[in-house]
Design a protein around this motif. Structure first.
Motif, PDB file in Angstrom:
ATOM      1  N   LEU A  43      25.991 154.194  63.250  1.00 21.98           N
ATOM      2  CA  LEU A  43      26.246 153.845  61.739  1.00 21.98           C
ATOM      3  C   LEU A  43      27.362 154.644  61.421  1.00 21.98           C
ATOM      4  O   LEU A  43      27.607 155.846  61.545  1.00 21.98           O
ATOM      5  CB  LEU A  43      24.923 154.455  61.226  1.00 21.98           C
ATOM      6  CG  LEU A  43      23.513 153.560  61.409  1.00 21.98           C
ATOM      7  CD1 LEU A  43      22.427 154.622  61.417  1.00 21.98           C
ATOM      8  CD2 LEU A  43      23.222 152.617  60.402  1.00 21.98           C
ATOM      9  N   TYR A  75      27.188 158.377  62.692  1.00 20.04           N
ATOM     10  CA  TYR A  75      25.995 158.700  63.279  1.00 20.04           C
ATOM     11  C   TYR A  75      25.457 157.969  64.524  1.00 20.04           C
ATOM     12  O   TYR A  75      25.843 156.651  64.552  1.00 20.04           O
ATOM     13  CB  TYR A  75      24.898 158.531  61.992  1.00 20.04           C
ATOM     14  CG  TYR A  75      25.319 159.634  60.958  1.00 20.04           C
ATOM     15  CD1 TYR A  75      25.835 159.282  60.007  1.00 20.04           C
ATOM     16  CD2 TYR A  75      24.532 160.935  60.758  1.00 20.04           C
ATOM     17  CE1 TYR A  75      26.194 160.530  59.055  1.00 20.04           C
ATOM     18  CE2 TYR A  75      24.575 161.636  59.827  1.00 20.04           C
ATOM     19  CZ  TYR A  75      25.470 161.523  58.895  1.00 20.04           C
ATOM     20  OH  TYR A  75      25.567 162.500  57.853  1.00 20.04           O
ATOM     21  N   TYR A  93      26.045 159.223  49.465  1.00 24.70           N
ATOM     22  CA  TYR A  93      26.359 158.628  50.763  1.00 24.70           C
ATOM     23  C   TYR A  93      25.725 157.266  51.187  1.00 24.70           C
ATOM     24  O   TYR A  93      24.669 157.143  50.703  1.00 24.70           O
ATOM     25  CB  TYR A  93      25.447 159.699  51.665  1.00 24.70           C
ATOM     26  CG  TYR A  93      25.828 161.145  51.384  1.00 24.70           C
ATOM     27  CD1 TYR A  93      25.586 161.980  50.418  1.00 24.70           C
ATOM     28  CD2 TYR A  93      26.629 161.700  52.655  1.00 24.70           C
ATOM     29  CE1 TYR A  93      25.877 163.248  50.395  1.00 24.70           C
ATOM     30  CE2 TYR A  93      27.087 163.072  52.550  1.00 24.70           C
ATOM     31  CZ  TYR A  93      26.740 163.695  51.462  1.00 24.70           C
ATOM     32  OH  TYR A  93      27.069 165.178  51.448  1.00 24.70           O
ATOM     33  N   THR A  94      26.734 156.516  51.590  1.00 25.80           N
ATOM     34  CA  THR A  94      26.479 155.079  51.472  1.00 25.80           C
ATOM     35  C   THR A  94      26.558 154.811  53.196  1.00 25.80           C
ATOM     36  O   THR A  94      27.470 155.430  53.926  1.00 25.80           O
ATOM     37  CB  THR A  94      27.422 154.062  50.969  1.00 25.80           C
ATOM     38  OG1 THR A  94      27.252 154.424  49.567  1.00 25.80           O
ATOM     39  CG2 THR A  94      27.078 152.746  51.294  1.00 25.80           C
ATOM     40  N   PHE A  95      25.765 154.090  53.807  1.00 30.29           N
ATOM     41  CA  PHE A  95      25.817 153.512  55.262  1.00 30.29           C
ATOM     42  C   PHE A  95      25.974 152.264  55.479  1.00 30.29           C
ATOM     43  O   PHE A  95      25.841 151.484  54.723  1.00 30.29           O
ATOM     44  CB  PHE A  95      24.512 154.155  55.831  1.00 30.29           C
ATOM     45  CG  PHE A  95      24.172 155.322  56.167  1.00 30.29           C
ATOM     46  CD1 PHE A  95      23.630 156.282  54.982  1.00 30.29           C
ATOM     47  CD2 PHE A  95      24.486 155.879  57.214  1.00 30.29           C
ATOM     48  CE1 PHE A  95      23.349 157.490  55.159  1.00 30.29           C
ATOM     49  CE2 PHE A  95      24.077 157.317  57.433  1.00 30.29           C
ATOM     50  CZ  PHE A  95      23.579 158.040  56.404  1.00 30.29           C
ATOM     51  N   GLY A  96      26.805 151.873  56.483  1.00 27.18           N
ATOM     52  CA  GLY A  96      27.132 150.573  56.873  1.00 27.18           C
ATOM     53  C   GLY A  96      25.809 150.106  57.438  1.00 27.18           C
ATOM     54  O   GLY A  96      24.591 150.976  57.818  1.00 27.18           O
ATOM     55  N   SER A  97      25.613 148.903  57.762  1.00 25.48           N
ATOM     56  CA  SER A  97      24.401 148.084  58.343  1.00 25.48           C
ATOM     57  C   SER A  97      24.195 148.564  59.810  1.00 25.48           C
ATOM     58  O   SER A  97      23.028 148.286  60.449  1.00 25.48           O
ATOM     59  CB  SER A  97      24.664 146.592  58.121  1.00 25.48           C
ATOM     60  OG  SER A  97      25.785 146.197  58.900  1.00 25.48           O
ATOM     61  N   GLY A  98      25.081 148.904  60.612  1.00 29.57           N
ATOM     62  CA  GLY A  98      24.708 149.635  61.933  1.00 29.57           C
ATOM     63  C   GLY A  98      25.163 148.493  63.063  1.00 29.57           C
ATOM     64  O   GLY A  98      25.415 147.548  62.742  1.00 29.57           O
TER      65      GLY A  98
END
Lengths: 113, 116
Positions: A92, A35, A102-107
């Motif tokens: 991301l 994203y 749904y898990t996201f990285g820290s960007g």
């Protein structure tokens, strides 16, 4: 839930250069997404990273600009190519973990100068 | 066409009071909805979700309500705490008949400020 390590956390790059962002997950996941969040905007899907095949890009995003690799079920990279100031964003990675989580990285906060 | 909308870019509430964040969607095929909280320089953190077969889901101080006929969902935080100050995104998705997940479609976010 899955733990995602995303690198680098931030970078300042010269226009015309390329940056590769890495996303490492601590478990095998079926779905990985990339994203972008432009300043003051929402999160926009760039592409779905498919393991062992070419990524699936959303409208407005092309492989030449954002090549993606996914060599296995725990790792993916996104390259932002031939950068311009308009590419300054937070990038991301996201995974689908155990069904509907749904898990996201820290960007990665990218600034192009 | 923006399929998920958060019409309030910002909201301020007093500590201890209720925060209500709203979200509307246009795609009636969406069957799963999520709320995320995001601090600057961090990735979104999952808060709570709801399936379209339910109209309410509660987890501690967070409750999500879904009104399918109105294509509207809301997140209630009670009591609100200063640490809740962040940008809140609602997101929606639809699941394929195979059961596999698809990408999330996000709203534009609401900046919540909880005043001490």
């Amino acid at each position: 839930s899955a733990v995602i390590s995303q690198k680098p956390s931030r970078d300042i790059c010269q226009r015309g250069t390329s940056l590769t962002i890495q996303c490492q997950v601590d478990s095998q996941v079926t779905m990985m997404f990339w994203y972008r969040q432009q300043p003051g905007q929402s999160l926009t899907l760039i592409a779905t990273a498919n393991q062992g095949s070419e990524a699936t890009y959303e409208s407005g995003f092309v492989i030449d600009k954002f090549p993606i690799s996914r060599p296995n079920l725990t790792f993916s990279t996104l390259t932002v190519s031939n950068m311009s100031p308009e590419d300054s964003s937070i990038y991301l990675c996201s995974v689908v973990d155990r069904g509907y989580g749904y898990t996201f990285g820290s960007g990665t906060r990218l600034t192009v100068v | 066409d923006q399929q998920v909308k958060q019409n309030s870019p910002s909201l301020s509430v007093q500590e201890g009071r209720i925060s209500i964040l709203n979200c509307d969607y246009t795609n009636s095929m969406f069957d799963y909805f999520l709320w995320y909280k995001k601090y600057p320089a961090e990735g979104p953190t999952f808060l709570i979700s709801i399936s379209s077969i339910k109209d309410k889901n509660e987890d501690g101080r967070f409750t999500v309500f879904l009104n399918k006929s109105a294509k509207h969902l809301s997140l209630h935080i009670v009591p609100s705490q200063p640490g809740d100050s962040a940008v809140y995104f609602c997101a929606a998705t639809l699941h394929l008949s195979s059961g596999s997940a698809r990408q999330l479609t996000f709203g534009s976010g609401t900046q919540l400020t909880v005043l001490p």
